[in-house]
Enzyme design. Structure first.
Site, mmCIF file in Angstrom:
data_model
loop_
_atom_site.group_PDB
_atom_site.id
_atom_site.type_symbol
_atom_site.label_atom_id
_atom_site.label_comp_id
_atom_site.label_asym_id
_atom_site.label_seq_id
_atom_site.Cartn_x
_atom_site.Cartn_y
_atom_site.Cartn_z
ATOM 1 N N HIS A 63 7.648 2.330 2.147
ATOM 2 C CA HIS A 63 8.945 1.957 1.592
ATOM 3 C C HIS A 63 9.809 3.208 1.451
ATOM 4 O O HIS A 63 9.344 4.330 1.686
ATOM 5 C CB HIS A 63 8.798 1.224 0.253
ATOM 6 C CG HIS A 63 8.210 2.042 -0.855
ATOM 7 N ND1 HIS A 63 6.924 2.508 -0.845
ATOM 8 C CD2 HIS A 63 8.746 2.479 -2.035
ATOM 9 C CE1 HIS A 63 6.680 3.186 -1.951
ATOM 10 N NE2 HIS A 63 7.765 3.193 -2.678
ATOM 11 N N HIS A 65 11.449 4.711 -1.130
ATOM 12 C CA HIS A 65 11.596 5.551 -2.315
ATOM 13 C C HIS A 65 11.329 7.003 -1.941
ATOM 14 O O HIS A 65 10.492 7.302 -1.085
ATOM 15 C CB HIS A 65 10.646 5.090 -3.421
ATOM 16 C CG HIS A 65 11.196 3.960 -4.236
ATOM 17 N ND1 HIS A 65 10.390 3.056 -4.915
ATOM 18 C CD2 HIS A 65 12.486 3.574 -4.484
ATOM 19 C CE1 HIS A 65 11.159 2.174 -5.549
ATOM 20 N NE2 HIS A 65 12.425 2.462 -5.294
ATOM 21 N N ASP A 67 9.799 9.572 -3.128
ATOM 22 C CA ASP A 67 8.487 10.226 -3.163
ATOM 23 C C ASP A 67 7.615 9.840 -1.974
ATOM 24 O O ASP A 67 6.512 10.370 -1.822
ATOM 25 C CB ASP A 67 7.757 9.934 -4.481
ATOM 26 C CG ASP A 67 7.572 8.439 -4.752
ATOM 27 O OD1 ASP A 67 8.520 7.675 -4.514
ATOM 28 O OD2 ASP A 67 6.490 8.057 -5.221
ATOM 29 N N HIS A 68 8.130 8.965 -1.112
ATOM 30 C CA HIS A 68 7.386 8.564 0.081
ATOM 31 C C HIS A 68 8.067 9.011 1.374
ATOM 32 O O HIS A 68 7.455 8.905 2.441
ATOM 33 C CB HIS A 68 7.201 7.048 0.100
ATOM 34 C CG HIS A 68 6.337 6.551 -1.010
ATOM 35 N ND1 HIS A 68 5.032 6.141 -0.833
ATOM 36 C CD2 HIS A 68 6.581 6.412 -2.338
ATOM 37 C CE1 HIS A 68 4.514 5.769 -1.999
ATOM 38 N NE2 HIS A 68 5.443 5.915 -2.923
ATOM 39 N N HIS A 140 7.483 -5.064 -4.767
ATOM 40 C CA HIS A 140 7.937 -3.810 -5.353
ATOM 41 C C HIS A 140 9.440 -3.917 -5.635
ATOM 42 O O HIS A 140 10.073 -4.916 -5.304
ATOM 43 C CB HIS A 140 7.626 -2.659 -4.394
ATOM 44 C CG HIS A 140 7.717 -1.294 -5.020
ATOM 45 N ND1 HIS A 140 7.159 -0.990 -6.237
ATOM 46 C CD2 HIS A 140 8.305 -0.144 -4.577
ATOM 47 C CE1 HIS A 140 7.398 0.271 -6.530
ATOM 48 N NE2 HIS A 140 8.096 0.806 -5.543
ATOM 49 N N ASP A 211 3.285 0.903 -2.581
ATOM 50 C CA ASP A 211 3.580 0.596 -3.983
ATOM 51 C C ASP A 211 3.778 -0.908 -4.159
ATOM 52 O O ASP A 211 4.552 -1.536 -3.427
ATOM 53 C CB ASP A 211 4.849 1.330 -4.428
ATOM 54 C CG ASP A 211 4.628 2.830 -4.545
ATOM 55 O OD1 ASP A 211 3.578 3.313 -4.101
ATOM 56 O OD2 ASP A 211 5.519 3.508 -5.087
ATOM 57 N N HIS A 269 -1.737 7.343 -5.786
ATOM 58 C CA HIS A 269 -0.471 7.131 -6.477
ATOM 59 C C HIS A 269 -0.701 7.106 -7.996
ATOM 60 O O HIS A 269 -0.282 6.190 -8.703
ATOM 61 C CB HIS A 269 0.207 5.841 -6.005
ATOM 62 C CG HIS A 269 1.697 5.822 -6.197
ATOM 63 N ND1 HIS A 269 2.292 5.321 -7.333
ATOM 64 C CD2 HIS A 269 2.713 6.254 -5.409
ATOM 65 C CE1 HIS A 269 3.605 5.419 -7.235
ATOM 66 N NE2 HIS A 269 3.894 5.987 -6.063
#
Length: 307
Positions: A63, A65, A67-68, A140, A211, A269
């Protein structure tokens, strides 16, 4: 085949954990590696491994976000400087192509290799003569996906003793027999490969879940995985917080692993609130429900052996 955990933290990096990234090392199987997510500083983490960026030819993003994905532009750029000239295919939700294209254009980054983008949907995502990759939508705050990687079965071992009993001595003929359905021997006789080869070796299965809230229906998607990588952002007593923030707890991940009858659960995670001895407590919570559980640490290598 092995998993190399490059980042196992959640949201923001901590002193113990970088943000999300996992490599599936397929050096023995196909001479390449696949990357799943690419959080900030992923390329720094790779420096501590045997993985060569130029060998990474597929990147699967769960996805969008930060942090990914914040490590993607830097990784792609550095790959050019590290003799990377072969194409890279990036799989991810809608918007991944725009994010990369704008990042490279604004920074005036030139890549020595072509990039291909594939916006993912549920179902079969990729197939070749060795692997299938399936995709499943999760639950999510934004579109998030899980990936199921299935290695195709491979031919069994050549039954050398049986060949000898039939008067066929070792030599190049053995390789011919293994590679062809029928082989004509020097004396004119024809033999069938099926008569001299053992049962197929079952392919391995790896499921990597991005996530997500706990979704019981995922059990069928991850069914019989040799390794399940699942997020465990929160401890078991934080199920309400996990739900509100669209994440999962240790207990929920373990319950899913048990329902899916997987072989090994690898938790990642992990929220930065858990450090030191509290990590052991998180692992203990999960192992009560699913004994074959391990909380992954940064740079952990996990071999996935053929049965």
């Amino acid at each position: 085949m092995k998993l190399q955990f490059l980042g196992t933290g959640a949201g923001v990096p901590s002193k113990e954990r970088n943000v999300s990234a996992i490599a599936l090392d397929l050096t023995q199987e196909r001479g390449t590696a696949w990357l799943f997510d690419c959080g900030e500083a992923t390329q720094h983490q790779i420096l501590h491994t045997k993985i060569r960026p130029r060998k990474i030819d597929k990147i699967f993003i769960t996805h969008l976000h930060g942090d990914h994905i914040y490590g993607l532009p830097g990784f792609l750029s550095s790959r050019s400087f590290q003799d990377g000239i072969t194409p890279v295919t990036i799989y991810g939700p809608k918007g991944i192509a725009e994010y990369i294209s704008v990042s490279l254009e604004v920074s005036r980054t030139y890549l020595r290799y072509p990039l291909h983008f594939h916006e993912v949907e549920e179902g079969l995502l990729f197939e070749d003569n060795q692997f299938y990759v399936y995709c499943k939508k999760l639950e999510h705050a934004i579109d998030s996906y899980g990936y199921r990687i299935i290695e195709k079965d491979s031919p069994g071992e050549l039954l050398a003793e049986k060949l000898k009993l039939n008067g066929i001595q070792p030599g190049p003929i053995y390789q011919q027999i293994k590679e062809n359905e029928t082989t004509i021997l020097a004396d004119g006789n024809t033999i069938k490969r099926a008569d001299f080869i053992g049962p197929n070796k079952k392919g391995r299965v790896v499921s990597i879940i991005g996530d997500t809230r706990y979704v019981a229906e995922l059990a069928s998607f991850i069914k019989d995985s040799d390794a399940l990588v699942h997020e465990a952002t929160f401890a078991q007593d934080e199920d309400e917080m996990a739900y509100n923030y669209y994440h999962s707890t240790t207990k929920q991940a373990a319950e899913l692993a048990r329902a899916g009858d997987v072989n090994q659960l690898l938790l990642t995670h992990i929220s930065s609130r858990y450090q030191g001895e509290s990590i052991d407590q998180l692992e203990a919570e999960a192992t009560v429900i699913f004994p074959n559980t391990k909380i992954a640490a940064d740079l952990l290598e996990w071999e996935i052996n053929q049965k």
